[in-house]
Structure formats: C-alpha cells, structure tokens
Write a protein that holds these residues in place. Structure first.
Motif, PDB file in Angstrom:
ATOM      1  N   VAL A  13       0.845  -1.199   0.000  1.00  0.00           N
ATOM      2  CA  VAL A  13       0.000   0.000   0.000  1.00  0.00           C
ATOM      3  C   VAL A  13       0.882   1.252   0.000  1.00  0.00           C
ATOM      4  N   SER A  14       1.903   1.253   0.831  1.00  0.00           N
ATOM      5  CA  SER A  14       2.822   2.390   0.895  1.00  0.00           C
ATOM      6  C   SER A  14       3.465   2.649  -0.464  1.00  0.00           C
ATOM      7  N   ASP A  15       3.917   1.591  -1.116  1.00  0.00           N
ATOM      8  CA  ASP A  15       4.571   1.741  -2.415  1.00  0.00           C
ATOM      9  C   ASP A  15       3.584   2.175  -3.497  1.00  0.00           C
ATOM     10  N   ASN A  16       2.410   1.588  -3.496  1.00  0.00           N
ATOM     11  CA  ASN A  16       1.411   1.928  -4.517  1.00  0.00           C
ATOM     12  C   ASN A  16       0.947   3.376  -4.417  1.00  0.00           C
ATOM     13  N   LEU A  66       3.923   3.989   7.968  1.00  0.00           N
ATOM     14  CA  LEU A  66       3.001   3.909   9.111  1.00  0.00           C
ATOM     15  C   LEU A  66       1.603   4.389   8.739  1.00  0.00           C
ATOM     16  N   ASP A  67       1.514   5.334   7.821  1.00  0.00           N
ATOM     17  CA  ASP A  67       0.196   5.748   7.337  1.00  0.00           C
ATOM     18  C   ASP A  67      -0.456   4.594   6.577  1.00  0.00           C
ATOM     19  N   ALA A  68       0.359   3.826   5.857  1.00  0.00           N
ATOM     20  CA  ALA A  68      -0.157   2.649   5.150  1.00  0.00           C
ATOM     21  C   ALA A  68      -0.641   1.592   6.137  1.00  0.00           C
ATOM     22  N   VAL A  69       0.072   1.431   7.249  1.00  0.00           N
ATOM     23  CA  VAL A  69      -0.367   0.496   8.293  1.00  0.00           C
ATOM     24  C   VAL A  69      -1.739   0.920   8.812  1.00  0.00           C
ATOM     25  N   ASP A  70      -1.896   2.206   9.097  1.00  0.00           N
ATOM     26  CA  ASP A  70      -3.185   2.713   9.586  1.00  0.00           C
ATOM     27  C   ASP A  70      -4.307   2.467   8.577  1.00  0.00           C
ATOM     28  N   LEU A  71      -4.023   2.726   7.309  1.00  0.00           N
ATOM     29  CA  LEU A  71      -5.027   2.483   6.263  1.00  0.00           C
ATOM     30  C   LEU A  71      -5.405   1.009   6.199  1.00  0.00           C
ATOM     31  N   LEU A  72      -4.413   0.148   6.316  1.00  0.00           N
ATOM     32  CA  LEU A  72      -4.671  -1.289   6.229  1.00  0.00           C
ATOM     33  C   LEU A  72      -5.491  -1.782   7.422  1.00  0.00           C
ATOM     34  N   VAL A  73      -5.229  -1.246   8.585  1.00  0.00           N
ATOM     35  CA  VAL A  73      -6.039  -1.587   9.763  1.00  0.00           C
ATOM     36  C   VAL A  73      -7.494  -1.208   9.502  1.00  0.00           C
ATOM     37  N   ARG A  74      -7.700   0.001   8.985  1.00  0.00           N
ATOM     38  CA  ARG A  74      -9.062   0.439   8.646  1.00  0.00           C
ATOM     39  C   ARG A  74      -9.674  -0.462   7.582  1.00  0.00           C
ATOM     40  N   ALA A  75      -8.866  -0.870   6.614  1.00  0.00           N
ATOM     41  CA  ALA A  75      -9.364  -1.743   5.543  1.00  0.00           C
ATOM     42  C   ALA A  75      -9.885  -3.050   6.107  1.00  0.00           C
ATOM     43  N   TYR A  76      -9.161  -3.631   7.040  1.00  0.00           N
ATOM     44  CA  TYR A  76      -9.608  -4.887   7.639  1.00  0.00           C
ATOM     45  C   TYR A  76     -10.897  -4.698   8.440  1.00  0.00           C
ATOM     46  N   ALA A  97      -7.693  -0.572   1.290  1.00  0.00           N
ATOM     47  CA  ALA A  97      -6.891   0.509   1.887  1.00  0.00           C
ATOM     48  C   ALA A  97      -6.666   1.628   0.886  1.00  0.00           C
ATOM     49  N   GLU A  98      -6.365   1.269  -0.351  1.00  0.00           N
ATOM     50  CA  GLU A  98      -6.138   2.282  -1.371  1.00  0.00           C
ATOM     51  C   GLU A  98      -7.426   3.034  -1.694  1.00  0.00           C
ATOM     52  N   THR A  99      -8.536   2.329  -1.710  1.00  0.00           N
ATOM     53  CA  THR A  99      -9.833   2.976  -1.937  1.00  0.00           C
ATOM     54  C   THR A  99     -10.140   3.946  -0.804  1.00  0.00           C
ATOM     55  N   LEU A 100      -9.896   3.534   0.434  1.00  0.00           N
ATOM     56  CA  LEU A 100     -10.130   4.412   1.585  1.00  0.00           C
ATOM     57  C   LEU A 100      -9.268   5.666   1.496  1.00  0.00           C
ATOM     58  N   TYR A 101      -8.045   5.513   1.071  1.00  0.00           N
ATOM     59  CA  TYR A 101      -7.140   6.649   0.913  1.00  0.00           C
ATOM     60  C   TYR A 101      -7.732   7.668  -0.060  1.00  0.00           C
ATOM     61  N   PHE A 102      -8.193   7.187  -1.218  1.00  0.00           N
ATOM     62  CA  PHE A 102      -8.733   8.103  -2.219  1.00  0.00           C
ATOM     63  C   PHE A 102     -10.092   8.669  -1.797  1.00  0.00           C
ATOM     64  N   GLU A 103     -10.886   7.888  -1.075  1.00  0.00           N
ATOM     65  CA  GLU A 103     -12.148   8.414  -0.556  1.00  0.00           C
ATOM     66  C   GLU A 103     -11.890   9.553   0.422  1.00  0.00           C
ATOM     67  N   GLU A 104     -10.895   9.367   1.275  1.00  0.00           N
ATOM     68  CA  GLU A 104     -10.551  10.407   2.250  1.00  0.00           C
ATOM     69  C   GLU A 104     -10.088  11.681   1.557  1.00  0.00           C
ATOM     70  N   ARG A 105      -9.249  11.534   0.547  1.00  0.00           N
ATOM     71  CA  ARG A 105      -8.771  12.696  -0.211  1.00  0.00           C
ATOM     72  C   ARG A 105      -9.934  13.404  -0.905  1.00  0.00           C
ATOM     73  N   LYS A 106     -10.810  12.629  -1.497  1.00  0.00           N
ATOM     74  CA  LYS A 106     -11.977  13.195  -2.178  1.00  0.00           C
ATOM     75  C   LYS A 106     -12.853  13.956  -1.176  1.00  0.00           C
ATOM     76  N   TYR A 107     -13.070  13.374  -0.014  1.00  0.00           N
ATOM     77  CA  TYR A 107     -13.868  14.016   1.031  1.00  0.00           C
ATOM     78  C   TYR A 107     -13.237  15.352   1.445  1.00  0.00           C
ATOM     79  N   LEU A 108     -11.924  15.342   1.670  1.00  0.00           N
ATOM     80  CA  LEU A 108     -11.252  16.568   2.094  1.00  0.00           C
ATOM     81  C   LEU A 108     -11.361  17.663   1.043  1.00  0.00           C
TER      82      LEU A 108
END
Length: 129
Positions: A69-72, A78-88, A103-114
C-alpha cells in the motif's frame, strides 16, 4: 481535528472563519501532501517490529500488505499500516476486495472528502447572501 473544524464552520461568523483558515493553513497550502516515506519505518515493518495497539505485533503478511500500500500510494509506511487496519475493519463494505485494494480505496475516498469539503467551505463563505 480537521473534520471537527470543517463541520463546525457552517455556524461561524467571518472573523471566526478567518481563525479557522489560519488553523488550516498548512493543509490549505498543500491539501494533498503526504508524509514522506521512511526507510527506518519500512525496515521495522519488514522485521515485524511494529505493533498495532502497543502490544500486538504485525504479522509478516500484514507487513507485506502495508508496504505494498505504501509503495502503490507513495505514502509513509506507518500511514499505510493505519489504512490497512481500517481496511480490515471495513471489509464488509467491500465485497470480494483484497485488503490492499480496500486501503487504497479508503485513501482516495478520504482525499476526495477533504477536497469536496474544502470546495463547499469556500463556496459557502464566498457567497455574499
């Protein structure tokens, strides 16, 4: 904290709004900025030396997923770890999706929301009515 500031903004006067903008200045200058990748944190994740709740260590599989997730996304490990925890925890929302994809979808949803929130915020305070 950012969410609280933005959701309270509808009931503030212009002076208070200026104070809110000052609080948000770092974010407003770079709304899509992310913490840089960190080789030391990456090494800790690879060794399984990162804990999720202060006691439970991550598994090798989880660590590999977090690094993927971090690389993608080009984000801090550590932000990727947090995203993955949320993903699970949100897997039931995403049928047949891999945790890394979630996790990647959550990341982009959060950015879109902001960004959407900022757009509405500026639009509402730019309206003279």
């Amino acid at each position: 904290e950012l969410h609280e500031i933005l959701t309270q903004s509808h009931s503030v006067d212009r002076r208070s709004f200026q104070n809110i903008l000052l609080q948000l200045k770092p974010f407003l200058l770079q709304p899509l900025a992310v913490r840089p990748k960190d080789a030391q944190k990456r090494a800790e994740i690879e060794k399984g030396a990162v804990s999720l709740d202060g006691t439970k260590r991550i598994t090798e599989k989880f660590g590999k997923e977090a690094l993927e997730v971090s690389d993608n996304l080009g984000i801090n490990e550590l932000d990727a770890v947090d995203l993955l925890v949320r993903a699970y925890t949100e897997q039931e929302r995403f049928i047949d999706q891999a945790p890394t994809t979630i996790a990647e979808t959550l990341y982009f949803e959060e950015r879109k929301y902001l960004l959407s929130t900022l757009f509405v915020l500026f639009k509402s305070f730019g309206d003279p009515s």
